[in-house]
Design an enzyme around this catalytic site. Structure first.
Site, PDB file in Angstrom:
ATOM      1  N   HIS A 170       0.818  -1.213   0.000  1.00 27.18           N
ATOM      2  CA  HIS A 170       0.000   0.000   0.000  1.00 27.18           C
ATOM      3  C   HIS A 170       0.858   1.272   0.000  1.00 27.18           C
ATOM      4  O   HIS A 170       0.331   2.383   0.042  1.00 27.18           O
ATOM      5  CB  HIS A 170      -0.915  -0.025   1.235  1.00 27.18           C
ATOM      6  CG  HIS A 170      -2.109   0.851   1.154  1.00 27.18           C
ATOM      7  ND1 HIS A 170      -2.459   1.726   2.159  1.00 27.18           N
ATOM      8  CD2 HIS A 170      -3.054   1.007   0.186  1.00 27.18           C
ATOM      9  CE1 HIS A 170      -3.561   2.367   1.835  1.00 27.18           C
ATOM     10  NE2 HIS A 170      -3.946   1.957   0.643  1.00 27.18           N
ATOM     11  N   LYS A 172       3.293   4.500  -0.925  1.00 28.29           N
ATOM     12  CA  LYS A 172       3.172   5.507  -1.976  1.00 28.29           C
ATOM     13  C   LYS A 172       4.310   6.512  -1.836  1.00 28.29           C
ATOM     14  O   LYS A 172       4.388   7.241  -0.837  1.00 28.29           O
ATOM     15  CB  LYS A 172       1.824   6.227  -1.867  1.00 28.29           C
ATOM     16  CG  LYS A 172       0.608   5.293  -1.916  1.00 28.29           C
ATOM     17  CD  LYS A 172      -0.627   5.999  -1.388  1.00 28.29           C
ATOM     18  CE  LYS A 172      -1.851   5.114  -1.459  1.00 28.29           C
ATOM     19  NZ  LYS A 172      -1.816   3.995  -0.518  1.00 28.29           N
ATOM     20  N   ASP A 177      15.795  12.211  -8.404  1.00 23.17           N
ATOM     21  CA  ASP A 177      17.248  12.389  -8.304  1.00 23.17           C
ATOM     22  C   ASP A 177      17.790  12.053  -6.912  1.00 23.17           C
ATOM     23  O   ASP A 177      18.871  12.516  -6.533  1.00 23.17           O
ATOM     24  CB  ASP A 177      17.646  13.823  -8.668  1.00 23.17           C
ATOM     25  CG  ASP A 177      17.466  14.118 -10.150  1.00 23.17           C
ATOM     26  OD1 ASP A 177      17.249  13.159 -10.916  1.00 23.17           O
ATOM     27  OD2 ASP A 177      17.527  15.292 -10.549  1.00 23.17           O
ATOM     28  N   HIS A 404      -9.878  10.649   2.430  1.00 19.34           N
ATOM     29  CA  HIS A 404      -8.886   9.625   2.129  1.00 19.34           C
ATOM     30  C   HIS A 404      -7.555   9.883   2.832  1.00 19.34           C
ATOM     31  O   HIS A 404      -6.640   9.071   2.750  1.00 19.34           O
ATOM     32  CB  HIS A 404      -8.661   9.524   0.613  1.00 19.34           C
ATOM     33  CG  HIS A 404      -8.002   8.263   0.173  1.00 19.34           C
ATOM     34  ND1 HIS A 404      -6.668   8.189  -0.159  1.00 19.34           N
ATOM     35  CD2 HIS A 404      -8.478   6.998   0.028  1.00 19.34           C
ATOM     36  CE1 HIS A 404      -6.357   6.957  -0.502  1.00 19.34           C
ATOM     37  NE2 HIS A 404      -7.439   6.208  -0.395  1.00 19.34           N
ATOM     38  N   LYS A 406      -4.695  10.054   5.568  1.00 16.64           N
ATOM     39  CA  LYS A 406      -4.301   9.274   6.736  1.00 16.64           C
ATOM     40  C   LYS A 406      -3.296  10.125   7.509  1.00 16.64           C
ATOM     41  O   LYS A 406      -2.149  10.278   7.096  1.00 16.64           O
ATOM     42  CB  LYS A 406      -3.675   7.947   6.333  1.00 16.64           C
ATOM     43  CG  LYS A 406      -4.536   7.108   5.342  1.00 16.64           C
ATOM     44  CD  LYS A 406      -4.040   7.278   3.943  1.00 16.64           C
ATOM     45  CE  LYS A 406      -4.602   6.284   2.960  1.00 16.64           C
ATOM     46  NZ  LYS A 406      -6.030   6.152   2.908  1.00 16.64           N
ATOM     47  N   ASP A 411      -0.319  15.991  20.390  1.00 14.01           N
ATOM     48  CA  ASP A 411       0.144  17.099  21.242  1.00 14.01           C
ATOM     49  C   ASP A 411       0.519  18.343  20.426  1.00 14.01           C
ATOM     50  O   ASP A 411       1.347  19.152  20.871  1.00 14.01           O
ATOM     51  CB  ASP A 411       1.331  16.668  22.113  1.00 14.01           C
ATOM     52  CG  ASP A 411       0.941  15.621  23.147  1.00 14.01           C
ATOM     53  OD1 ASP A 411      -0.257  15.541  23.494  1.00 14.01           O
ATOM     54  OD2 ASP A 411       1.828  14.872  23.603  1.00 14.01           O
TER      55      ASP A 411
END
Length: 509
Positions: A170, A172, A177, A404, A406, A411
């Site tokens: 999952h 991403k 470079d 979508h 996450k 704190d």
């Protein structure tokens, strides 16, 4: 017993029909390779030095919260690549933005840039020939993670090899470079970049420049050279018409207007190339959290274990955004225990009307009342327009807007941005990654922005005097609305969530 023997026989037969490519065939196309970093004389290295000279020990972070800008940033960075591009994605969809993304990778290869593209195999069934055509370019390597061996009948693969294929990559990331990386929650597809009419995902990415990029490079190399990363040539043995596949990309690129993306790309490219880029930077300490390709929980950078430790150490507040939120008994009790300590615990997830996967909502809703009773603040994001319903397998459906992103903020100091959902699939099955940042200035900005918008973009879930759930909708120029059942969700959606909730599938959600 006879039924069990029959099922075992069938599963073995199905498995036998989908044979793993031979080691000889894999070795013909797969050779170990590692990150290349542009040297000190390169243009991009000079740009990075101009930025990092002010805080050489910290990582410069820029947040990408807008879909069009998030896409434009990726294309701008790909266009500026001089030496290498490393891209790792769970999904590259066969749509406009997917085609544009692949086309720019091809353009980069044509000007001499080495391209390494690693894709999970969950959504490549229609792209096999396009990927094979791209891989025939001498400067492009494409590997498929944990593939379906039978490229034509994936359903039979799943029946015969479920345990292996049920675990997906999952992660991403996009790195240019070896110097600049984009990490977050977005796959490559129209709904992630404000380019689809009937579904838009609200998501979050971060551009990182500085020490954390080296950790992203190491994570990519770990997956790239893993035994489960297969060259597309070893999986797809067909002869493909390269020009026909490139024309197919062109047709996808221009199927819809790309005018807004062109404008956004030019604007963002200018930001990246001039001094005003510094106005968008936050200087952060941190590290990359990434699961081992084998999902080994003893791996020191394991995402769920490290995030659990950060949450347990909270002293004042926790803001948790997870589109697919299935905390389970242990997670529910843990959040309530934190609230009992006086910590302000807020969870933002999708409402039933907004989620694109009603099945996951069925796993979440059984813990909802317990969380609210335990003084956890629960917010469910609203769809921003009338939902378009359709019959779909296992509870999937389209809505105008769906959360979508996450993200964890603890704190108002520590931030996690990545691919990890708080659900059994992210914890136990799929590999995940993200940036864990110590960055008070950025954390405060994020919390302030969320607090300003959340009351009007979500339903606050509460208990009424009879201790039943109710949803409070705050409206700017009207009185509050109170709902006693899932607001704005159709009967079909409610039925989907109810029927899946009867099945023993929570560990798969």
């Amino acid at each position: 017993m006879r039924h069990l023997i029959f099922l075992f026989f069938i599963s073995q037969l199905l498995l036998a029909c989908a044979q793993r490519p031979s080691d000889e065939l894999i070795a013909q196309f797969k050779h170990p390779s590692y990150t290349l970093t542009a040297d000190s004389e390169s243009i991009n290295n000079g740009k990075v030095r101009q930025i990092t000279q002010y805080q050489p020990e910290k990582t410069a972070i820029t947040i990408l919260s807008d879909g069009i800008s998030a896409f434009a940033a990726r294309i701008a960075l790909i266009k500026q690549a001089e030496l290498t591009i490393d891209a790792q994605y769970y999904m590259i969809k066969e749509d406009m933005t997917g085609a544009i993304f692949l086309a720019y990778l091809l353009e980069a290869a044509d000007r001499g840039v080495r391209v390494r593209l690693l894709i999970d195999d969950i959504n490549t069934s229609n792209y096999d020939d396009v990927l094979k055509a791209l891989a025939l370019d001498d400067r492009i390597e494409i590997r498929i993670f944990n593939p379906f061996y039978d490229r034509n009948f994936r359903g039979t693969n799943m029946l015969g090899d479920f345990d292996r294929l049920n675990s997906r990559m999952h992660n991403k990331s996009l790195t240019i470079d070896g110097l600049v990386t984009v990490v977050g929650g977005r796959n490559i597809g129209d709904e992630y970049f404000s380019a689809q009419d009937d579904l838009e995902f609200t998501d979050l990415d971060a551009i990182a420049i500085g020490p954390l990029v080296a950790e992203v490079n190491q994570a990519f190399d770990l997956y790239w050279n893993d035994v489960r990363a297969y060259p597309i040539e070893a999986l797809n043995s067909k002869d493909v018409d390269v020009q026909a596949q490139f024309r197919r990309l062109e047709q996808q690129m221009f199927k819809h207007s790309v005018k807004s993306f062109v404008k956004a790309h030019l604007k963002h490219q200018q930001i990246l190339e001039n001094q005003s880029f510094r106005d968008f930077i936050y200087w952060c300490d941190g590290r990359v959290l990434v699961d081992h390709p084998n999902k080994d929980s003893n791996y020191p950078f394991d995402v769920s274990t490290n995030l659990a430790g950060v949450l347990e150490a909270a002293e004042q507040s926790i803001l948790l955004s997870s589109p697919y939120f299935v905390p389970g008994e242990a997670g529910t009790e843990g959040l309530i225990a934190l609230a009992d300590k006086g910590i302000d615990v807020s969870v933002v997830t999708n409402s039933l009307a907004a989620t694109d996967v009603a099945a996951v909502h069925s796993g979440y809703k059984k813990y909802r009342k317990q969380l609210v009773a335990g003084n956890v603040f629960l917010y469910e994001v609203k769809p921003d327009a009338k939902q378009k319903q359709r019959l779909a397998f296992f509870g999937k459906g389209a809505s105008r807007a769906s959360l979508h992103s996450k993200m964890f903020v603890v704190d108002e100091e520590k931030i996690f941005i990545g691919s990890f959902n708080w659900d059994p699939r992210s914890i136990n099955l799929n590999t995940e990654m993200g940036l864990l940042l110590t960055c008070p200035n950025l954390a405060k900005v994020i919390v302030k922005g969320v607090n300003a918008d959340l009351p009007y973009k979500s339903y606050r879930v509460q208990l009424d005097q009879q201790q039943d759930l109710q949803w409070i909708e705050k409206r700017r120029e009207q009185a509050e609305a109170v709902y006693t059942s899932e607001p704005k969700a159709s009967l079909w959606r409610k039925f989907q969530a109810w029927i899946v909730g009867l099945l023993p599938v929570e560990d798969q959600l």
